[in-house]
Scaffold this active site. Structure first.
Site, PDB file in Angstrom:
ATOM      1  N   LYS A  11       0.828  -1.206   0.000  1.00 14.39           N
ATOM      2  CA  LYS A  11       0.000   0.000   0.000  1.00 14.39           C
ATOM      3  C   LYS A  11       0.861   1.255   0.000  1.00 14.39           C
ATOM      4  O   LYS A  11       0.596   2.200  -0.758  1.00 14.39           O
ATOM      5  CB  LYS A  11      -0.930   0.007   1.212  1.00 14.39           C
ATOM      6  CG  LYS A  11      -1.809   1.248   1.308  1.00 14.39           C
ATOM      7  CD  LYS A  11      -2.503   1.353   2.656  1.00 14.39           C
ATOM      8  CE  LYS A  11      -3.582   0.308   2.809  1.00 14.39           C
ATOM      9  NZ  LYS A  11      -4.357   0.516   4.075  1.00 14.39           N
TER      10      LYS A  11
ATOM     11  N   CYS B 127     -18.431   1.637  10.346  1.00 14.74           N
ATOM     12  CA  CYS B 127     -18.614   2.391  11.592  1.00 14.74           C
ATOM     13  C   CYS B 127     -19.884   2.039  12.357  1.00 14.74           C
ATOM     14  O   CYS B 127     -19.815   1.653  13.524  1.00 14.74           O
ATOM     15  CB  CYS B 127     -18.593   3.887  11.298  1.00 14.74           C
ATOM     16  SG  CYS B 127     -16.985   4.489  10.741  1.00 14.74           S
TER      17      CYS B 127
END
Length: 442
Positions: free
Chosen positions: A37, A258
């Protein structure tokens, strides 16, 4: 003004925070332990589907205000470090702080005295008070600064926040002001609290949104049963400033990274404190029930019966992400519905414009779900089309062409996204959520 900022974690929150702080004039070092990444980010490659983020990353790199590394020691000279680490739901709903705790031990060995350690990760109530011990240092001020970024709007939410919450003990006021200065250019209201209040605020906000969304879905069930239209009911409700229109759209349920874990964490904290938070617990139950209701609605659309068999039935799916504007499949109600249909023997062809190649491969692997690049290919011989994510481009598809490809022209529109008149003219029967004619047989 602090100019050197460290960010630990290059996910949605970390990468957005790093890129936006660079835009606001800070020199930012972003650390992540995923070498692949980091290599991609150094080249300006952003895998996240987030409007404006790739451009900010490229700008920060070009102007040498943003750099990426896997080496925590690169944070030796930073004045503030933001912790933006994953805290997934663990057993019983409590957050898993494995990555968080590990990083703190590493930071304790490299940060210079006086550096402010900021928890942006969503963490259990009381975590800020544990941080000094985990750092092994008493000379590093700790501040809680929860994030309120929406996927698909993260850049805008960071640069134009509706509020900034900063939690610090009374003796850490100077550190709190240094953190507040990071957001000075946004001109957002800054709310100074103690750390526990800041931590509760994040959980309370997301759990409230979950309750509101579940309320809308129960309301949709009522509307179907009495012949009302939930889209018109919630539109009228939304004009009331005390209620507002957000999170009142009926659908297949709420998900993402979330709301599910934060609702679970708030329930865990409430139970540990001896508080019966039945309202949030019921919202979670309603969410699970909503996904089952959508599966039953699809089964009725395909077979004409709530008890009909889906074995061998081809179903075309539009949308897999938990909401439009992101490729995130975490806790996606769309994926939950698709997998439930596949377990019942349906043959699923699905399309989503935002998900990654890796997610496509994972869904394809032995699940009975084929992810297609072309939205039109999902309609081939389908007994029903199912809209599970509210991507606006689905409205503009050639619906007569889709109808011609299906074995049975019926659309289960779980987001109430599509124009019923356009669908009727194309030859489709439209089944919505909480609308007249949308109710499946009991």
């Amino acid at each position: 003004m602090d100019s050197r900022v460290g960010v630990v974690g290059a996910g949605y929150v970390g990468l957005t925070s790093a890129a936006c702080l660079a835009r606001l004039g800070r020199t930012v070092t972003c650390v992540d332990n995923d070498r692949a990444k980091i290599d991609r980010l150094r080249d300006g490659e952003v895998a996240l589907v987030e409007p404006g983020l790739a451009e900010l990353v490229a700008e920060g790199i070009a102007e040498r205000r943003l750099r990426f590394t896997t080496d925590v020691a690169a944070l030796t000279d930073v004045e503030i470090v933001l912790l933006c680490l994953p805290t997934p739901m663990g057993p019983g709903g409590v957050a898993d702080l494995g990555a968080f705790d590990t990083v703190l031990a590493d930071l304790g060995r490299v940060l210079r005295s006086g550096s402010v350690v900021v928890t942006k990760s969503t963490v259990p109530i009381g975590t800020a008070r544990r941080v000094p011990a985990l750092l092994g240092r008493s000379d590093l001020p700790v501040v809680s600064n929860p994030e309120f970024l929406r996927e698909g709007h993260a850049v805008a939410d960071f640069l134009r926040p509706d509020r900034v919450v900063i939690g610090a003990d009374a003796g850490q006021r100077a550190a709190a002001e240094r953190v507040a200065a990071l957001y000075a250019a946004t001109r957002a209201p800054v709310l100074h609290t103690d750390p526990a209040t800041a931590e509760v605020t994040k959980y309370a906000s997301n759990a409230f949104l979950a309750v509101k969304a579940s309320y809308a879905n129960v309301l949709a069930d009522l509307c179907e049963r009495v012949g009302a239209d939930v889209t018109q009911v919630t539109r009228a409700m939304g004009f009331d400033d005390r209620i507002g229109p957000d999170f009142l759209a009926a659908g297949p349920g709420w998900g993402g990274s979330c709301l599910p874990k934060d609702a679970g964490a708030l329930l865990w904290a409430a139970e540990a404190a001896g508080v019966d938070f039945a309202l949030v617990r019921d919202a979670v139950k309603i969410n699970t029930r909503q996904q089952s209701m959508v599966v039953r609605k699809v089964r009725c659309a395909v077979t004409g019966s709530a008890a009909g068999s889906l074995v061998g039935a081809r179903i075309g799916v539009l949308g897999l992400a938990f909401k439009a504007g992101t490729g995130d499949l975490r806790a996606s109600p769309a994926v939950a519905v698709v997998q439930a249909l596949a377990r019942q023997g349906a043959l699923i062809r699905a399309h989503d414009p935002g998900i990654s190649a890796a997610d496509r491969i994972a869904l394809d692997a032995g699940s009975g779900v084929r992810v297609m690049d072309d939205p039109y290919s999902v309609a081939d011989d389908a007994m029903a089309l199912v809209v599970l994510t509210e991507w606006p481009q689905f409205r503009d598809l050639d619906w007569p062409l889709l109808a011609a490809a299906t074995a049975q022209p019926v659309v289960v529109d779980t987001r109430n996204l599509l124009d019923e008149v356009i669908l009727a003219e194309a030859g489709f029967r439209h089944i919505g959520i909480g609308t007249r004619g949308g109710r499946a047989p009991d």
